[in-house]
Design an enzyme around this catalytic site. Structure first.
Site, PDB file in Angstrom:
ATOM      1  N   HIS A 167       0.788  -1.186   0.078  1.00 23.54           N
ATOM      2  CA  HIS A 167       0.165  -0.073  -0.030  1.00 23.54           C
ATOM      3  C   HIS A 167       0.959   1.180  -0.053  1.00 23.54           C
ATOM      4  O   HIS A 167       0.465   2.595  -0.117  1.00 23.54           O
ATOM      5  CB  HIS A 167      -1.120  -0.025   1.291  1.00 23.54           C
ATOM      6  CG  HIS A 167      -1.996  -0.886   1.050  1.00 23.54           C
ATOM      7  ND1 HIS A 167      -3.537  -0.685   0.716  1.00 23.54           N
ATOM      8  CD2 HIS A 167      -2.122  -2.376   1.152  1.00 23.54           C
ATOM      9  CE1 HIS A 167      -4.096  -1.763   0.903  1.00 23.54           C
ATOM     10  NE2 HIS A 167      -3.387  -2.818   1.132  1.00 23.54           N
ATOM     11  N   ASP A 379       3.244   9.684  -0.868  1.00 23.50           N
ATOM     12  CA  ASP A 379       1.996   8.712  -0.107  1.00 23.50           C
ATOM     13  C   ASP A 379       1.898   7.573  -1.454  1.00 23.50           C
ATOM     14  O   ASP A 379       2.060   7.805  -2.259  1.00 23.50           O
ATOM     15  CB  ASP A 379       0.786   9.787  -0.372  1.00 23.50           C
ATOM     16  CG  ASP A 379      -0.229   9.421   0.651  1.00 23.50           C
ATOM     17  OD1 ASP A 379      -0.108   8.384   1.310  1.00 23.50           O
ATOM     18  OD2 ASP A 379      -0.715  10.383   1.100  1.00 23.50           O
TER      19      ASP A 379
HETATM   20  P1  ADP Z   1      -3.293   6.282   4.719  1.00 23.50           P
HETATM   21  O1  ADP Z   1      -3.421   4.954   4.192  1.00 23.50           O
HETATM   22  O2  ADP Z   1      -1.917   6.521   4.888  1.00 23.50           O
HETATM   23  O3  ADP Z   1      -3.707   6.461   6.169  1.00 23.50           O
HETATM   24  P2  ADP Z   1      -5.105   7.335   2.910  1.00 23.50           P
HETATM   25  O4  ADP Z   1      -5.329   8.770   2.548  1.00 23.50           O
HETATM   26  O5  ADP Z   1      -4.867   6.638   2.048  1.00 23.50           O
HETATM   27  O6  ADP Z   1      -3.870   7.210   3.981  1.00 23.50           O
HETATM   28  O7  ADP Z   1      -6.443   6.807   3.755  1.00 23.50           O
HETATM   29  C1  ADP Z   1      -6.673   7.433   5.006  1.00 23.50           C
HETATM   30  C2  ADP Z   1      -8.285   6.961   5.358  1.00 23.50           C
HETATM   31  O8  ADP Z   1      -8.496   7.409   6.792  1.00 23.50           O
HETATM   32  C3  ADP Z   1      -9.216   7.584   4.553  1.00 23.50           C
HETATM   33  O9  ADP Z   1     -10.157   6.329   4.330  1.00 23.50           O
HETATM   34  C4  ADP Z   1      -9.710   8.631   5.410  1.00 23.50           C
HETATM   35  O10 ADP Z   1     -11.202   8.929   5.073  1.00 23.50           O
HETATM   36  C5  ADP Z   1      -9.826   7.974   6.573  1.00 23.50           C
HETATM   37  N1  ADP Z   1      -9.449   9.077   7.713  1.00 23.50           N
HETATM   38  C6  ADP Z   1      -8.494  10.126   7.796  1.00 23.50           C
HETATM   39  N2  ADP Z   1      -8.542  11.123   8.902  1.00 23.50           N
HETATM   40  C7  ADP Z   1      -9.697  10.619   9.307  1.00 23.50           C
HETATM   41  C8  ADP Z   1     -10.682  11.287  10.514  1.00 23.50           C
HETATM   42  N3  ADP Z   1     -10.092  12.478  11.184  1.00 23.50           N
HETATM   43  N4  ADP Z   1     -11.788  10.608  10.865  1.00 23.50           N
HETATM   44  C9  ADP Z   1     -12.034   9.381  10.181  1.00 23.50           C
HETATM   45  N5  ADP Z   1     -11.450   8.749   9.037  1.00 23.50           N
HETATM   46  C10 ADP Z   1     -10.297   9.459   8.638  1.00 23.50           C
HETATM   47  O1  F6P Z   2      -1.366   2.569   4.079  1.00 18.97           O
HETATM   48  C1  F6P Z   2      -0.316   2.593   5.205  1.00 18.97           C
HETATM   49  C2  F6P Z   2      -0.846   2.095   6.585  1.00 18.97           C
HETATM   50  O2  F6P Z   2       0.239   1.462   7.447  1.00 18.97           O
HETATM   51  C3  F6P Z   2      -1.917   1.028   6.214  1.00 18.97           C
HETATM   52  O3  F6P Z   2      -1.530  -0.200   6.588  1.00 18.97           O
HETATM   53  C4  F6P Z   2      -3.085   1.486   7.255  1.00 18.97           C
HETATM   54  O4  F6P Z   2      -4.172   1.882   6.661  1.00 18.97           O
HETATM   55  C5  F6P Z   2      -2.662   2.774   7.784  1.00 18.97           C
HETATM   56  O5  F6P Z   2      -1.418   3.210   7.268  1.00 18.97           O
HETATM   57  C6  F6P Z   2      -2.734   3.058   9.292  1.00 18.97           C
HETATM   58  O6  F6P Z   2      -1.539   2.656   9.846  1.00 18.97           O
HETATM   59  P1  F6P Z   2      -1.552   1.869  11.326  1.00 18.97           P
HETATM   60  O7  F6P Z   2      -1.873   0.507  11.254  1.00 18.97           O
HETATM   61  O8  F6P Z   2       0.186   1.758  11.737  1.00 18.97           O
HETATM   62  O9  F6P Z   2      -2.042   2.947  12.410  1.00 18.97           O
END
Ligand code: ADP
Ligand code: F6P
Length: 479
Positions: A167, A379
């Protein structure tokens, strides 16, 4: 296409546990992996193997049993010791692989003890998968915490069907070279039949690293799908940009509770335009850089005073890792600094929310926001960018997106791309977004929505499974 029985393996199951007022509570795990994979398992069924934390208890089992009640999939949790959690998860996964794979090598702590635990916990995951699965199941392992699970399983079940999806980004050889265990990680990854990565760049980087650090492998194929022949057999490597359940976000955005909430937000902000940032609290997301750029923007474009508000929503993440605690303080300092410099009675430029917000609220904020400001330093994908577009059913928002997000190659059809390190450039992009005429906003947003609707999470799964079938057919021809 025949759909195999699925055993999905990730570091976390989609429910995390915490104790509030002495009572154990389960809440949705945060992050993109869960957002994207949960809808798939809900349609497809199967078993989800992952860590349930560091403490097993009848209460945890009860919460999980209730949560899987109507779901067609079941949980197979495993539990780590405190020492494993600290060295495998906080240590190797998040103080070495996470920063390195995001090109932030100076933030790595290459403690050799972490490696010992990474190997040990990956074997523990393999034990749990072996117990939860049958030999014919498709075992689909996810993400950077679990790059050695397949190797352990392959030793025990040579004919197993093993697939992997990363990912996060895969770094270039110059960066990957810093990893003391670089060759071992690459060789162990080749125990999979299929490796999926997010973008063409990640695919090229992985192939380049294999050429540099495992020169004995033979690599064939074209850009779209490369085949690597190693001592383990054949591994297909391809880019599959992950996505969201477009229809779910699109429909929820027009639901009555969301529309009511949008109305409330609009009534409060009145003629102030809203820019939104939504992130896990992570240094890769470029939150301090965004806040500084917003401060620069207010300093240099005074016409926008009282005309724009940044709603910055941050979900707590990886608390306990020193870098993350420092980042929290840095973000709070910058929010206070910018608000202190520019606020006036009736106008506070940054509205900072530090907690997980419910899906209805998140979608209402997306829908109400004129601009989404995404400034990741690097990212894997950034699903927030896709969620914002899916929530914009009226096609009236502008996406300002980091060129270093995995979503950029797809969403460049409509987004304004920025270099998150360039605060002058981000400031100018924000001005352009806020001044963009409705017809142009609409044209750009419709292009992005079309793309995400076509390439949603279900298409992503189908493409992945099709590649897996082709891989199996090719393996038979060569056996
Ligand atoms: P990552 O996988 O690194 O966390 P992404 O942008 O791909 O980054 O995904 C983040 C996910 O977490 C998204 O589905 C987003 O809607 C959710 N998210 C981020 N911040 C919040 C928050 N404060 N409350 C609820 N959901 C959140
Ligand atoms: O996308 C990277 C990632 O490590 C995912 O595995 C997971 O959605 C997110 O970041 C949250 O990370 P953690 O499980 O370390 O809180």
């Amino acid at each position: 296409m025949s759909i195999p029985k699925l055993v999905l393996v990730s570091n976390r199951i989609p429910i995390s546990f915490s104790t509030e007022d002495g009572e154990l509570k389960g809440q949705p795990s945060s992050g993109g992996l869960v957002t994207s994979l949960e809808p798939l398992l809900k349609v497809h069924g199967g078993i989800w193997v992952g860590s349930g934390g560091t403490e097993d208890s009848p209460q945890i089992r009860k919460i999980l049993k209730e949560a899987s009640g109507d779901n067609p999939y079941k949980f197979a949790p495993l539990f780590l010791t405190e020492e494993e959690q600290s060295n495998f998860y906080e240590g190797f996964s998040n103080e070495i692989v996470w920063p390195l794979f995001h090109d932030l090598q100076s933030r790595c702590n290459f403690d050799p003890r972490y490696w010992e635990f990474y190997e040990r916990v990956n074997r523990k995951f393999a034990d749990a998968v072996e117990e939860a699965s049958s030999p014919d199941d498709l075992i689909w392992i996810h993400d950077y915490q679990l790059m050695q699970v397949a190797k352990s399983l392959r030793d025990r079940r040579p004919g197993a069907r093993l697939a992997f999806f990363l990912h996060i980004p895969f770094p270039s050889p110059d960066i990957f070279a810093k990893l003391p265990w670089r060759q071992q990680i690459l060789v162990d990854l080749l125990a999979h039949d299929l490796i999926g990565v997010q973008t063409g760049r990640d695919q090229r980087n992985l192939i380049a690293c294999l050429r540099c650090f495992v020169p004995s492998v033979k690599i064939s194929g074209r850009d779209k799908g490369r085949v690597v022949v190693s001592e383990h057999g054949r591994t297909h490597i391809e880019a599959f940009p992950i996505s969201i359940d477009f229809h779910a976000f699109n429909e929820q955005s027009s639901s009555a509770p969301v529309l009511d909430r949008v109305q409330q937000i609009k009534t409060r902000t009145h003629d102030i335009q809203i820019a939104v940032g939504v992130d896990r609290l992570d240094y890769t997301k470029g939150i301090p850089e965004r806040l500084k750029a917003f401060g620069y923007f207010l300093r240099n474009y005074p016409a926008f005073h009282r005309k724009v508000e940044l709603i910055q929503i941050v979900v707590p993440s990886r608390e306990g890792i020193p870098r993350y605690d420092q980042l929290k303080r840095e973000v709070e300092r910058l929010v206070t600094h910018v608000n202190g410099e520019f606020s006036e009675p009736g106008w506070v430029p940054i509205n900072y929310i530090y907690r997980a917000v419910p899906r209805d609220e998140l979608i209402a904020i997306y829908r109400a926001a004129d601009v989404a400001l995404i400034t990741s330093l690097k990212d894997g994908m950034n699903l927030v960018a896709k969620e914002y577009c899916a929530a914009k059913t009226e096609a009236n928002g502008v996406l300002v997106l980091s060129e270093f997000a995995g979503a950029a190659p797809e969403l460049r059809v409509g987004a304004i791309l920025v270099n998150p390190y360039d605060e002058v450039g981000v400031g100018a992009a924000l001005q352009r977004a806020l001044e963009m005429r409705p017809e142009e906003r609409r044209r750009r947003m419709l292009r992005m929505r079309h793309l995400i609707r076509q390439a949603d999470i279900h298409t992503w799964r189908d493409r992945f499974f099709e590649a897996l079938e082709k891989t199996a057919a090719a393996a038979e021809v060569h056996s």
